[in-house]
Design a protein around this motif. Sequence first.
Motif, mmCIF file in Angstrom:
data_model
loop_
_atom_site.group_PDB
_atom_site.id
_atom_site.type_symbol
_atom_site.label_atom_id
_atom_site.label_comp_id
_atom_site.label_asym_id
_atom_site.label_seq_id
_atom_site.Cartn_x
_atom_site.Cartn_y
_atom_site.Cartn_z
ATOM 1 N N GLY A 1 31.289 37.728 35.813
ATOM 2 C CA GLY A 1 31.432 36.407 35.186
ATOM 3 C C GLY A 1 32.409 36.488 34.017
ATOM 4 O O GLY A 1 33.264 35.615 33.837
ATOM 5 N N GLY A 2 32.285 37.549 33.227
ATOM 6 C CA GLY A 2 33.202 37.754 32.099
ATOM 7 C C GLY A 2 34.629 37.934 32.583
ATOM 8 O O GLY A 2 35.571 37.383 32.012
ATOM 9 N N MET A 3 34.801 38.683 33.663
ATOM 10 C CA MET A 3 36.139 38.898 34.224
ATOM 11 C C MET A 3 36.708 37.582 34.743
ATOM 12 O O MET A 3 37.904 37.332 34.655
ATOM 13 C CB MET A 3 36.076 39.900 35.383
ATOM 14 C CG MET A 3 35.859 41.331 34.965
ATOM 15 S SD MET A 3 37.165 41.985 33.923
ATOM 16 C CE MET A 3 38.544 41.929 35.047
ATOM 17 N N SER A 4 35.837 36.734 35.293
ATOM 18 C CA SER A 4 36.304 35.472 35.842
ATOM 19 C C SER A 4 36.869 34.573 34.743
ATOM 20 O O SER A 4 37.967 34.033 34.880
ATOM 21 C CB SER A 4 35.168 34.767 36.582
ATOM 22 O OG SER A 4 35.628 33.548 37.108
ATOM 23 N N ILE A 5 36.128 34.429 33.631
ATOM 24 C CA ILE A 5 36.640 33.522 32.580
ATOM 25 C C ILE A 5 37.791 34.148 31.796
ATOM 26 O O ILE A 5 38.559 33.440 31.158
ATOM 27 C CB ILE A 5 35.548 33.016 31.607
ATOM 28 C CG1 ILE A 5 34.670 34.156 31.108
ATOM 29 C CG2 ILE A 5 34.732 31.916 32.226
ATOM 30 C CD1 ILE A 5 33.679 33.721 30.047
ATOM 31 N N ALA A 6 37.943 35.472 31.888
ATOM 32 C CA ALA A 6 39.051 36.115 31.179
ATOM 33 C C ALA A 6 40.380 35.519 31.614
ATOM 34 O O ALA A 6 41.290 35.355 30.822
ATOM 35 C CB ALA A 6 39.051 37.617 31.447
ATOM 36 N N TYR A 7 40.473 35.182 32.899
ATOM 37 C CA TYR A 7 41.743 34.674 33.406
ATOM 38 C C TYR A 7 41.666 33.185 33.756
ATOM 39 O O TYR A 7 42.533 32.646 34.441
ATOM 40 C CB TYR A 7 42.219 35.500 34.608
ATOM 41 C CG TYR A 7 43.699 35.822 34.521
ATOM 42 C CD1 TYR A 7 44.651 34.818 34.775
ATOM 43 C CD2 TYR A 7 44.138 37.076 34.148
ATOM 44 C CE1 TYR A 7 46.000 35.088 34.670
ATOM 45 C CE2 TYR A 7 45.488 37.351 34.047
ATOM 46 C CZ TYR A 7 46.422 36.352 34.310
ATOM 47 O OH TYR A 7 47.766 36.625 34.201
ATOM 48 N N SER A 8 40.566 32.518 33.333
ATOM 49 C CA SER A 8 40.555 31.056 33.445
ATOM 50 C C SER A 8 40.004 30.549 32.113
ATOM 51 O O SER A 8 40.551 30.898 31.075
ATOM 52 C CB SER A 8 39.733 30.597 34.647
ATOM 53 O OG SER A 8 38.400 31.026 34.552
ATOM 54 N N GLN A 9 38.934 29.811 32.112
ATOM 55 C CA GLN A 9 38.408 29.286 30.858
ATOM 56 C C GLN A 9 37.028 28.715 31.149
ATOM 57 O O GLN A 9 36.693 28.456 32.304
ATOM 58 C CB GLN A 9 39.370 28.198 30.369
ATOM 59 C CG GLN A 9 39.288 27.726 28.926
ATOM 60 C CD GLN A 9 38.905 28.727 27.885
ATOM 61 O OE1 GLN A 9 37.731 29.098 27.813
ATOM 62 N NE2 GLN A 9 39.832 29.177 27.054
ATOM 63 N N VAL A 10 36.225 28.542 30.107
ATOM 64 C CA VAL A 10 34.951 27.845 30.285
ATOM 65 C C VAL A 10 35.194 26.337 30.144
ATOM 66 O O VAL A 10 36.350 25.904 30.117
ATOM 67 C CB VAL A 10 33.877 28.384 29.304
ATOM 68 C CG1 VAL A 10 33.380 29.737 29.760
ATOM 69 C CG2 VAL A 10 34.386 28.424 27.877
ATOM 70 N N GLY A 11 34.118 25.545 30.086
ATOM 71 C CA GLY A 11 34.318 24.095 30.153
ATOM 72 C C GLY A 11 33.412 23.283 29.248
ATOM 73 O O GLY A 11 33.121 23.668 28.112
ATOM 74 N N VAL A 12 32.901 22.171 29.784
ATOM 75 C CA VAL A 12 32.192 21.163 28.989
ATOM 76 C C VAL A 12 30.942 21.738 28.307
ATOM 77 O O VAL A 12 30.698 21.480 27.122
ATOM 78 C CB VAL A 12 31.775 19.965 29.887
ATOM 79 C CG1 VAL A 12 31.045 18.904 29.069
ATOM 80 C CG2 VAL A 12 32.986 19.360 30.591
ATOM 81 N N ALA A 13 30.154 22.530 29.044
ATOM 82 C CA ALA A 13 28.907 23.041 28.452
ATOM 83 C C ALA A 13 29.220 23.906 27.232
ATOM 84 O O ALA A 13 28.565 23.792 26.189
ATOM 85 C CB ALA A 13 28.117 23.847 29.485
ATOM 86 N N HIS A 14 30.207 24.748 27.353
ATOM 87 C CA HIS A 14 30.547 25.625 26.231
ATOM 88 C C HIS A 14 31.110 24.849 25.047
ATOM 89 O O HIS A 14 30.756 25.114 23.910
ATOM 90 C CB HIS A 14 31.503 26.735 26.675
ATOM 91 C CG HIS A 14 30.786 27.908 27.259
ATOM 92 N ND1 HIS A 14 30.250 27.872 28.532
ATOM 93 C CD2 HIS A 14 30.474 29.126 26.749
ATOM 94 C CE1 HIS A 14 29.652 29.035 28.765
ATOM 95 N NE2 HIS A 14 29.774 29.814 27.699
ATOM 96 N N ALA A 15 31.957 23.874 25.315
ATOM 97 C CA ALA A 15 32.531 23.094 24.214
ATOM 98 C C ALA A 15 31.405 22.409 23.425
ATOM 99 O O ALA A 15 31.355 22.463 22.195
ATOM 100 C CB ALA A 15 33.506 22.056 24.760
ATOM 101 N N MET A 16 30.462 21.794 24.131
ATOM 102 C CA MET A 16 29.391 21.059 23.447
ATOM 103 C C MET A 16 28.365 22.000 22.835
ATOM 104 O O MET A 16 27.796 21.728 21.774
ATOM 105 C CB MET A 16 28.738 20.074 24.413
ATOM 106 C CG MET A 16 29.730 19.003 24.857
ATOM 107 S SD MET A 16 28.948 17.614 25.675
ATOM 108 C CE MET A 16 28.091 16.810 24.319
ATOM 109 N N SER A 17 28.143 23.126 23.483
ATOM 110 C CA SER A 17 27.185 24.093 22.960
ATOM 111 C C SER A 17 27.680 24.709 21.643
ATOM 112 O O SER A 17 26.886 24.987 20.737
ATOM 113 C CB SER A 17 26.960 25.158 24.031
ATOM 114 O OG SER A 17 26.344 26.276 23.519
ATOM 115 N N TYR A 18 28.986 24.884 21.521
ATOM 116 C CA TYR A 18 29.544 25.376 20.246
ATOM 117 C C TYR A 18 29.241 24.391 19.118
ATOM 118 O O TYR A 18 28.979 24.790 17.996
ATOM 119 C CB TYR A 18 31.066 25.581 20.373
ATOM 120 C CG TYR A 18 31.469 26.976 20.812
ATOM 121 C CD1 TYR A 18 30.810 27.621 21.858
ATOM 122 C CD2 TYR A 18 32.511 27.649 20.194
ATOM 123 C CE1 TYR A 18 31.184 28.887 22.268
ATOM 124 C CE2 TYR A 18 32.895 28.921 20.605
ATOM 125 C CZ TYR A 18 32.226 29.539 21.635
ATOM 126 O OH TYR A 18 32.605 30.794 22.032
#
Length: 360
Positions: free
Chosen positions: A249-266
């Motif tokens: 999962g970490g490798m996957s977002i390394a070359y893309s990005q997270v999204g709505v849940a992460h933005a709001m969770s921050y």
Amino acid sequence: MKFRNFPMVPRVVFGRGSFNQINEILAPKRKSDKAPFIYIIDAVFEGNNWLLDRIDLKFNDKIIFQSAKEEPKTIRVDELRDQIVAEFDDLPSGIIGIGGGTMLDYAKAVALMLTNPGSSADYQGWDLVKNQGIYHVGIPTISGTGAEVSRTTVLTGPVKKLGMNSDYTPFDQVVLDPELTAGVPTNQWFYTGMDCYIHCIESLTGTYLNTFSESYGEKSLELCREVYLEKEERDEDAQNKLMMASWHGGMSIAYSQVGVAHAMSYGLSYLLGTKHGVGNCIVFDQLEEFYPDGVKEFKQMVKRHNIDIPQGLCANLTDKEFDTMIDVALSLVPLWENALGKDWQQTITRKKLRTMYEKM
Ligand code: NAD
Ligand code: ZN
């Protein structure tokens, strides 16, 4: 188009009981008998001889027990660095973080701050770190965040929650021993594991997706589904699989990005101190509009494991508090762009975010 050239962890050992090799792994990295190895260990392991007896402390090696009750703060990173500089004449031979994302991020940040002047708050952002840190090792004891592979260390500073993202941030060595995760309490196992599940959904449905990210994301998602939807119990196989799901999962977002849940969770985390895993769950639970299939499956998992997702966090917030959360969320432009494309601002207005936060 400029392609990112990103660093990966150069050495990793995987296997049940692989933690037993820690002394052997570290020995060649010792610079002198005056340059200690400093272990930053989750205070939950204080007095845990099963784990601690396997660490062979030599010369002036030191263990610092650090609480994981709160997420890492720049002020605490600076304090740990100052404490180490004051206590030892020589720079340490290495920093070893043992714990969840919180300890892993402390270890990365302290290793960088021993060779970079000023406060860690000065380096919250992208590629601001000037000098290579000292040798640092990550040993996760709970699976999900992907902090063991990532190029960031997420810190809460005086004005923002943002990582020190740099080519110097990834660990020099990671030890993946699934046995270390056996004692994680069920709710926490779920919240941190769902961080991984949400990384996959946000990466795989995002506009930044490419085959590199997809190949890791799909494998990770498959492992998450096995662990949370198919398996009858949290057995050894489940521990092994979740640890590798986190890595992929970490490798996957390394070359893309997270999204709505992460933005709001921050936003939640910055204002209320809500921890990353549970914060993501609180937000994701309300995101059917953006991730219909993922949220449906998430709810199945919640039900299957009888997990408590906290409600009503935002019930009594003031306008000013909502605005702070909305500011933090909106500042994470790449996350929104990944989730919704270049025109994301047409959907995501302050009013829209306010309505969404009010449900949480
Ligand atoms: P954590 O490190 O905060 O730990 C959660 C809880 O589990 C704590 O109470 C801890 O003491 C306990 N725990 C950990 N291992 C245990 C064990 N083996 N037995 C019993 N209890 C145990 O949790 P986390 O979810 O892994 O990490 C969250 C942090 O990771 C946040 O600060 C977040 O910002 C960060 N994060 C970083 C990245 C990154 O790429 N650097 C990515 C995602 C999240
Ligand atoms: Zn996350």
